[in-house]
Scaffold this active site. Structure first.
Site, mmCIF file in Angstrom:
data_model
loop_
_atom_site.group_PDB
_atom_site.id
_atom_site.type_symbol
_atom_site.label_atom_id
_atom_site.label_comp_id
_atom_site.label_asym_id
_atom_site.label_seq_id
_atom_site.Cartn_x
_atom_site.Cartn_y
_atom_site.Cartn_z
ATOM 1 N N LYS A 22 0.827 -1.200 0.000
ATOM 2 C CA LYS A 22 0.000 0.000 0.000
ATOM 3 C C LYS A 22 0.863 1.251 0.000
ATOM 4 O O LYS A 22 0.628 2.183 -0.778
ATOM 5 C CB LYS A 22 -0.913 -0.020 1.235
ATOM 6 C CG LYS A 22 -2.072 0.930 1.167
ATOM 7 C CD LYS A 22 -2.906 0.868 2.454
ATOM 8 C CE LYS A 22 -3.643 -0.444 2.583
ATOM 9 N NZ LYS A 22 -4.224 -0.646 3.930
ATOM 10 N N ARG A 91 -2.770 3.456 8.688
ATOM 11 C CA ARG A 91 -3.214 2.284 7.931
ATOM 12 C C ARG A 91 -2.116 1.230 7.830
ATOM 13 O O ARG A 91 -0.982 1.538 7.487
ATOM 14 C CB ARG A 91 -3.614 2.705 6.502
ATOM 15 C CG ARG A 91 -4.466 3.945 6.444
ATOM 16 C CD ARG A 91 -4.601 4.473 5.028
ATOM 17 N NE ARG A 91 -5.267 3.544 4.140
ATOM 18 C CZ ARG A 91 -5.330 3.698 2.827
ATOM 19 N NH1 ARG A 91 -4.711 4.735 2.254
ATOM 20 N NH2 ARG A 91 -5.957 2.819 2.086
ATOM 21 N N ARG A 332 -3.555 -0.929 -6.390
ATOM 22 C CA ARG A 332 -2.661 -2.075 -6.484
ATOM 23 C C ARG A 332 -3.051 -2.864 -7.726
ATOM 24 O O ARG A 332 -4.152 -2.673 -8.268
ATOM 25 C CB ARG A 332 -2.772 -2.960 -5.244
ATOM 26 C CG ARG A 332 -4.096 -3.664 -5.190
ATOM 27 C CD ARG A 332 -4.340 -4.370 -3.885
ATOM 28 N NE ARG A 332 -5.785 -4.461 -3.749
ATOM 29 C CZ ARG A 332 -6.430 -4.745 -2.660
ATOM 30 N NH1 ARG A 332 -5.779 -4.948 -1.549
ATOM 31 N NH2 ARG A 332 -7.734 -4.822 -2.651
ATOM 32 N N HIS A 446 -15.761 -8.076 1.795
ATOM 33 C CA HIS A 446 -14.756 -8.991 2.333
ATOM 34 C C HIS A 446 -14.938 -10.395 1.785
ATOM 35 O O HIS A 446 -13.987 -11.033 1.324
ATOM 36 C CB HIS A 446 -14.857 -8.994 3.867
ATOM 37 C CG HIS A 446 -13.931 -9.958 4.525
ATOM 38 N ND1 HIS A 446 -14.313 -11.252 4.836
ATOM 39 C CD2 HIS A 446 -12.636 -9.849 4.888
ATOM 40 C CE1 HIS A 446 -13.288 -11.874 5.387
ATOM 41 N NE2 HIS A 446 -12.261 -11.050 5.434
ATOM 42 N N SER A 769 13.855 -42.321 -15.418
ATOM 43 C CA SER A 769 12.612 -41.639 -15.105
ATOM 44 C C SER A 769 12.537 -41.523 -13.588
ATOM 45 O O SER A 769 12.621 -42.521 -12.876
ATOM 46 C CB SER A 769 11.420 -42.414 -15.646
ATOM 47 O OG SER A 769 10.234 -41.749 -15.273
ATOM 48 N N GLY A 771 11.053 -41.359 -10.214
ATOM 49 C CA GLY A 771 9.797 -41.682 -9.555
ATOM 50 C C GLY A 771 9.760 -40.912 -8.247
ATOM 51 O O GLY A 771 10.172 -41.397 -7.202
ATOM 52 N N CYS A 837 8.095 -39.022 -13.486
ATOM 53 C CA CYS A 837 6.753 -39.567 -13.649
ATOM 54 C C CYS A 837 6.005 -39.636 -12.320
ATOM 55 O O CYS A 837 4.978 -40.273 -12.223
ATOM 56 C CB CYS A 837 6.796 -40.937 -14.312
ATOM 57 S SG CYS A 837 7.634 -42.174 -13.327
ATOM 58 N N TYR A 857 11.598 -34.120 -19.816
ATOM 59 C CA TYR A 857 10.137 -34.081 -19.831
ATOM 60 C C TYR A 857 9.581 -34.377 -18.443
ATOM 61 O O TYR A 857 10.275 -34.905 -17.577
ATOM 62 C CB TYR A 857 9.560 -35.074 -20.842
ATOM 63 C CG TYR A 857 9.758 -36.531 -20.467
ATOM 64 C CD1 TYR A 857 8.833 -37.194 -19.646
ATOM 65 C CD2 TYR A 857 10.858 -37.252 -20.924
ATOM 66 C CE1 TYR A 857 9.022 -38.513 -19.291
ATOM 67 C CE2 TYR A 857 11.043 -38.573 -20.578
ATOM 68 C CZ TYR A 857 10.133 -39.208 -19.754
ATOM 69 O OH TYR A 857 10.315 -40.508 -19.396
HETATM 70 P P1 ADP Z 1 -7.635 -2.207 4.046
HETATM 71 O O1 ADP Z 1 -6.234 -2.569 3.743
HETATM 72 O O2 ADP Z 1 -8.298 -3.142 4.967
HETATM 73 O O3 ADP Z 1 -8.402 -1.901 2.797
HETATM 74 P P2 ADP Z 1 -7.240 0.593 4.392
HETATM 75 O O4 ADP Z 1 -5.973 1.021 5.023
HETATM 76 O O5 ADP Z 1 -7.284 0.673 2.921
HETATM 77 O O6 ADP Z 1 -7.584 -0.854 4.894
HETATM 78 O O7 ADP Z 1 -8.374 1.484 5.028
HETATM 79 C C1 ADP Z 1 -9.718 1.131 5.117
HETATM 80 C C2 ADP Z 1 -10.562 2.269 4.608
HETATM 81 O O8 ADP Z 1 -10.283 3.488 5.249
HETATM 82 C C3 ADP Z 1 -10.308 2.493 3.155
HETATM 83 O O9 ADP Z 1 -11.287 1.833 2.424
HETATM 84 C C4 ADP Z 1 -10.354 3.954 2.944
HETATM 85 O O10 ADP Z 1 -11.485 4.341 2.223
HETATM 86 C C5 ADP Z 1 -10.423 4.546 4.337
HETATM 87 N N1 ADP Z 1 -9.288 5.459 4.403
HETATM 88 C C6 ADP Z 1 -8.011 5.136 4.356
HETATM 89 N N2 ADP Z 1 -7.227 6.219 4.346
HETATM 90 C C7 ADP Z 1 -8.049 7.295 4.374
HETATM 91 C C8 ADP Z 1 -7.847 8.710 4.368
HETATM 92 N N3 ADP Z 1 -6.639 9.242 4.302
HETATM 93 N N4 ADP Z 1 -8.938 9.478 4.398
HETATM 94 C C9 ADP Z 1 -10.160 8.924 4.436
HETATM 95 N N5 ADP Z 1 -10.417 7.633 4.452
HETATM 96 C C10 ADP Z 1 -9.371 6.796 4.417
HETATM 97 MG MG MG Z 2 -7.817 -0.713 1.423
#
Ligand code: ADP
Ligand code: MG
Ligand code: MG
Length: 887
Positions: A22, A91, A332, A446, A769, A771, A837, A857
């Site tokens: 991230k 985060r 990502r 999720h 071969s 095994g 094999c 092979y």
């Molecule tokens: P995950 O890896 O579980 O997705 P995140 O770190 O992406 O967790 O955060 C979860 C949620 O928090 C995200 O979906 C995002 O929308 C919200 N979030 C993250 N950073 C910010 C931010 N700077 N401002 C507002 N909301 C945020």
């Molecule tokens: Mg996220």
């Protein structure tokens, strides 16, 4: 001093080890000039140091403060400022994406004073108090483990009394008071008011979330190493919950389920991002945003195009719109289904973003295997009970269970885990279930994300279901479905049926079987192209293990270039058992010869059929391998039969003779006993009759104008003299058969001694071969028939090996013997053909090793042949094989 903190403008996507996925991608987007709120990343190094000692490494807080001041300067706002406070998101984010497994705390910096500043600045008191209560809830849960339900319960109570517009500012202020009391009751002190203290505690809690039980379970399932640690991203908050011109969403640059181009995603007006991912409120399709906020919609599409061209792959993004201004919060390279992987890889190649070689590296053998699974045959099926969102494809049938523990404990056949929505605590149940069904959440909930990652069938957001977990039932209209009832769910169409719906083969399987033209659908076309490219670039051959003409024909259709292992034991079953009994019980050579003479024409006919099916391609026939008593009735059964006869005063006759023979032949360790080459050396005439049958069959095929390519393979050799003795006898027999072709004589290498003396053995062997099943058994001293059920689960749970060595070749142990056998065998006999094999021949990871070890092979079961072809092509590309002249 070591650097533990990187501003987003310092990092880039190549540093995911240090910054987490991230963080590295936030940095990359920042470098691309995309609208990312300013922030910085605390490294995985810092996390590892923190987890090792339980305290932050020296200087970490100072370094964080330095970077925080830069963010404050850029925004001209300060953390803790009573008039216009900067708020922070903290985060988690490790090297590999672990959706929802670790923690995120939003709105750091709010306290009893700054909440007023936020309200004044935003001109929205309700929003400020709502943000404060979110902070206490997330902070209390993440830092101090306060159960989320305690807060949720109070929130629900307030919502119940609120008007249609939701709770007002006053109600939310009261809720904050209630939350603070919950906090104090659990923690023993008041909610921390100092913003910097909140920040540092949040960082520590995110570090610690790496070690949570659910994160560990997820890593074990996804084979992510346990010692990587997570980075922590600290960034300015932006607000999607500031009214109708604000909102938050997730989006994919292409459909992650099918690969179709277009706009895919979910959007939620007036909300914070966690509301989307949790699947709590029902989202609208992203296309709605075009109507709600066309400017932001078009900007988002532009950004997604930029990202896709930059990453040269499907991307997913999380974004927030704050009062009409778009902010990117995450991107990502997105997870996708197996079908989407194939379709997207060929699309990107067509669009010129990637080469054909790269396209091949974007799909895996495991994904191809998944696509060969059957799907529901719905033509005759009753109408579905309900329809949800097809979130992860597949056809799953199973008994309904309502909680993770029940799914994990279920013993009598497959189950479908049914939940209102899933959260990370449901992971063990999702792993155990054949499919997952939820009533809330979209393609990015999720349940959907995790199920896709695991290749589990998933239908989510089936809103017609009223699920009552406590009563163990769900209702649709007036139909009640109780735990234990069978249902069928289709992860592509989202349809749900009562009972068991029959399944039909997948289009990919039908194409591979020659029943569908490649252009019949986009997925089949993509598979056709990528397999074709794999065949063009690979150097590793692929043969099949097949014992019958039918299997041989199937293998050939699936692209096998011969038979690498024809087991001959099945040719001794059925009515032929009687002949084997005669052979075993024979007292006189004449009786024995009579039994063998009777076997000869039967074996010859078997071989004629096989050689015809594989005309022009090698057919490696293994001489009889299993212990002979396997062809006699079991000891217990014979003992009982004899005892019954005696009790009735009858003569047990032949049974008594058989019983005596079985007792005489009984072995404590049959796998280490009289089998393989040893049989050939102690049972006169046995191997000779097999060799003669093969030679006569080949001669017959030649006379019929065919092109037979038989090979003779001797099993379980440990010493060159064993092989030499059998080969001498075989050559004598071959010389006696008129019109037989040259037939190479080779050996299995499946005992450590054969590998260790490969140089000597190669002097007598035209080919090797490997095994690897027996070689794994004998190298580890694991009896395969016993250990997989007894202690392997414990070994896997303890991480002694991440996967059974019978599934994936143990490269560091068994692999060394493989390399040794190849090197010494070829030193003694240059150009010696070496194949494998064992079952590992169909495992994509093991195939990579075999290619690197220089094998000619692999031979695997017919159904795995396409998987092996694809895997071998990927290996060739990875090894940099020149393929510039191919498509
Ligand atoms: P995950 O890896 O579980 O997705 P995140 O770190 O992406 O967790 O955060 C979860 C949620 O928090 C995200 O979906 C995002 O929308 C919200 N979030 C993250 N950073 C910010 C931010 N700077 N401002 C507002 N909301 C945020
Ligand atoms: Mg996220
Ligand atoms: Mg064997």
């Amino acid at each position: 001093m070591r650097k533990y903190v990187y501003d987003f403008i310092e990092g880039d996507r190549s540093r995911a080890d240090l910054l987490g996925g991230k963080g590295a991608n936030l940095a990359e987007m920042t470098r691309l000039g995309l609208p990312v709120p300013p922030g910085f990343t605390v490294t995985t190094d810092a996390c590892r140091a923190y987890l090792a000692t339980g305290t932050p490494p020296d200087g970490l807080y100072e370094e964080i403060n330095t970077h925080l001041r830069q963010v404050e300067a850029r925004l001209d706002r300060r953390l803790g400022d009573p008039d216009d406070p900067l708020l922070l998101a903290v985060r988690s984010g490790g090297r590999y994406s672990m959706p929802g497994m670790m923690e995120t705390i939003l709105d750091i910096g709010l306290n009893d004073v700054t909440v007023a500043g936020l309200a004044a600045h935003a001109g929205d008191e309700r929003f400020a108090w709502d943000s404060y209560r979110r902070l206490i809830q997330m902070f209390g849960h993440t830092v101090h483990g306060i159960p989320a339900e305690e807060f949720a319960h109070e929130l629900a109570a307030v919502r119940a009394t609120a008007g249609p517009g939701g709770p007002n500012a006053e109600q939310l202020r009261d809720l904050v008071d209630t939350y603070k009391k919950i906090f104090t009751r659990h923690v023993g002190h008041d909610f921390p008011q100092a913003p910097h203290e909140q920040l540092f505690l949040a960082v520590g809690a995110v570090f610690s979330s790496w070690r949570s039980e659910r994160a560990r379970v997820y890593r074990r399932q996804e084979r992510i190493p346990d010692d990587l640690g997570t980075a922590v991203n600290v960034m300015a908050m932006v607000f999607g919950n500031l009214g109708p011109d604000s909102g938050t969403g997730v989006a994919f640059t292409r459909d992650p389920a099918t690969g179709a181009p277009g706009v895919y995603g979910d959007y939620l007006t007036d909300a914070q991002g966690e509301d989307v991912v949790a699947g709590i409120r029902n989202t609208v399709p992203l296309t709605e945003l075009e109507r709600l906020d066309p400017a932001s919609f078009h900007r988002l599409r532009q950004i997604m195009t930029t990202l896709e061209r930059h990453y040269r792959d499907l991307c997913d993004v999380e974004f927030t719109i704050e009062r009409g201004r778009l902010w990117m919060l995450q991107t990502r390279v997105g997870k996708r289904t197996a079908a989407a992987a194939f379709v997207i890889a060929t699309q990107l190649a067509d669009e010129g973003l990637i080469t054909a070689d790269e396209a091949l590296t974007r799909v895996t053998g495991a994904q191809l295997a998944q696509l060969m699974f059957p799907a529901f045959d719905i033509d005759g099926a009753a109408p579905p009970l309900a329809v949800g969102v097809g979130a992860s494809p597949g056809a799953a049938v199973g008994r309904v269970v309502f909680d993770s523990a029940a799914a994990a404990a279920a013993a009598d056949g497959p189950v479908i885990l049914v939940r209102p929505e899933t959260n990370p605590d449901d992971l063990p149940g999702m792993i155990a279930a054949a499919g997952v069904l939820t009533s809330r959440g979209g393609k990015t909930s999720h349940a959907a994300v995790v199920a896709r990652g695991m290749g589990r069938t998933c239908v989510c957001g089936a809103e017609a279901l009223r699920i009552d977990v406590d009563r163990g039932e769900f209702t649709v209209g007036d139909r009640v479905v109780r735990a234990g009832e069978l249902i069928s769910i289709d992860g592509t169409s989202g349809r749900i049926w009562l009972g068991e719906v029959p399944v039909q083969p997948s289009p990919v399987a039908r194409y591979l079987a020659g029943e569908l033209r490649p252009e019949s659908d986009p997925l089949v076309a993509a598979v056709h192209r990528l397999l074709g490219h794999a065949d063009a670039v690979r150097t590793l051959g692929v043969r099949a293990n097949a014992d019958t003409p039918e299997d041989a024909r199937r293998a050939r259709r699936l692209g096998a270039a011969g038979i690498g292992l024809c087991r001959t034991e099945h040719m001794f079953l059925g009515e032929r058992r009687a002949l084997v009994e005669r052979l075993i019980l024979a007292d006189e050579p004449a009786e024995r010869d009579a039994a063998l003479d009777a076997l000869l024409p039967l074996q010859r006919a078997d071989f004629v059929g096989l050689l015809a099916a594989m005309d022009g391609l090698p057919v490696t026939v293994r001489l009889l391998d299993p212990p002979l008593h396997e062809f006699l009735p079991p000891l217990a059964e014979l003992t009982a039969r004899v005892a019954r006869a005696q009790a009735r005063g009858e003569d047990p006759g032949r049974d008594a003779t058989l019983l005596a023979a079985v007792r005489r032949m009984h072995e404590a360790n049959p796998m280490l006993g009289l089998r393989g080459v040893r049989l050939g050396l102690v049972v006169p005439g046995l191997f000779a009759v097999q060799v003669r049958a093969l030679a006569e069959a080949a001669a017959q095929r030649l006379r019929a104008g065919g092109d037979p390519r038989p090979e003779i393979m001797v099993p379980l050799v440990g010493d060159v003299r064993e092989l030499a003795a059998v080969a001498d006898e075989a050559r004598r027999v071959l010389a006696e058969v008129d019109g037989a072709p040259e037939i190479p004589i080779g050996t299995m290498v499946e005992t450590p001694r054969a590998a260790l003396t490969a140089g000597e053995i190669a002097a007598e062997a035209h080919f090797f071969s490997l095994g690897t099943n027996d070689l794994t058994q004998t190298t580890w001293a694991f009896s395969r028939d016993d250990v997989e059920g007894s202690f392997f689960p414990a070994y896997l749970a303890r991480g002694i090996f991440p996967v059974s060595p019978f599934e994936r070749l143990d490269v560091s142990g068994v692999g060394r013997l493989v390399r040794l056998a190849v090197a010494e065998g070829r030193a003694a006999r240059p150009g010696l053909t070496v194949g494998v094999c064992g079952e590992h021949g169909g495992d994509p990871d093991s195939i990579a090793f075999f290619a690197a070890a220089g094998l000619d092979y692999v031979s695997c079961s017919p159904y795995r042949v396409p998987v092996a072809r694809l895997a071998a092509g990927r290996v060739a590309v990875a090894a940099g094989t020149d393929s510039s002249d191919s498509r």
